[in-house]
Scaffold this active site. Structure first.
Site, PDB file in Angstrom:
ATOM      1  CB  SER A   1      14.886  11.533  71.190  1.00 37.00           C
ATOM      2  OG  SER A   1      16.105  11.180  71.792  1.00 37.00           O
TER       3      SER A   1
ATOM      4  CG  HIS B   1      26.296   2.921  77.254  1.00 36.60           C
ATOM      5  ND1 HIS B   1      25.505   2.762  78.375  1.00 36.60           N
ATOM      6  CD2 HIS B   1      27.463   3.462  77.684  1.00 36.60           C
ATOM      7  CE1 HIS B   1      26.177   3.182  79.442  1.00 36.60           C
ATOM      8  NE2 HIS B   1      27.372   3.602  79.046  1.00 36.60           N
TER       9      HIS B   1
END
Ligand code: GRF
Length: 211
Positions: free
Chosen positions: A13, A106
């Protein structure tokens, strides 16, 4: 035109967010994966983006695997290599080859919670804020100069899944913006700190705040 090669391992995504942002001067040249079943590969192929995937198990070592991936990536002459949900740890030689043009997203507010299971760990530690970090990659896992961070609240009712969904919305804003800043030449690394020419007038704010 800046060429970007994006590495993914699954859904993709974040890769989609970068592609759909249609960033001026940026071409997503290829999407590479360590997982031939990664859903994001099908999506990329449907957009006409070249894809390539191999499993690490097909190679004698993880280093050999990444050497092969680097060779494929090089065919696209990348100005930037983006790790968008790529779950393998990269060998030092790969990081060194792309030093200064290798960016990762992250799902935690680094340096808190490098590694896996970041959302559950943030909940377990009683954090009131969680978030994500876009950073240049160095050989050390989830370290490297921070380009941007986004924060969201952690609610008492949160599970790792509800928190992940809240953080993901911010990821989809921050990553395309970071790519745009890189492509525009706005980013320069000064030690641990990334200077962003675009936001320099805003006291260096490179963040997003979600609900
Ligand atoms: C994202 O949360 C990313 O930060 C993490 O893995 C997730 C991947 O999501 N490294 P997607 O594949 O981009 O949908």
């Amino acid at each position: 035109m800046k060429n970007i090669v994006i590495f993914i391992s699954g859904r993709g995504s974040n890769m989609q967010a970068v592609v759909q942002a249609n960033i001026p001067g940026v071409r997503v040249a290829a999407v590479l994966s360590d997982n031939p079943d990664a859903a994001g590969l099908q999506w990329a192929a449907a957009q006409g983006i070249p894809t390539f995937a191999r499993r690490t198990g097909d190679f004698a070592s993880r280093a050999d695997f990444h050497r092969a991936m680097l060779e494929v990536a090089e065919q696209y002459r990348p100005d930037l290599v983006l790790l968008a949900g790529y779950l393998k740890i990269l060998p030092g030689e790969f990081c060194a080859h792309y030093q200064g043009r290798l960016i990762n997203i992250h799902p935690s507010l680094l340096p808190a919670f490098p590694g896996l299971h970041t959302h559950q760990r943030a909940i377990d530690e009683g954090c009131r804020l969680a978030g994500c970090t876009v950073h240049f990659v160095t050989a050390e896992l989830d370290c490297g100069p921070i380009i941007a961070q986004g924060a969201v609240p952690v609610y008492d009712s949160d599970t790792a899944d509800t928190l992940a969904a809240r953080v993901l919305k911010i990821e989809h804003q921050l990553l395309p913006q970071a790519v745009a800043d890189f492509a525009a030449g706005n980013l320069s690394i000064r030690g641990k700190r990334v200077h962003n020419r675009r936001t320099a007038g805003e006291a260096g704010q490179n963040g997003a705040y979600g609900k």
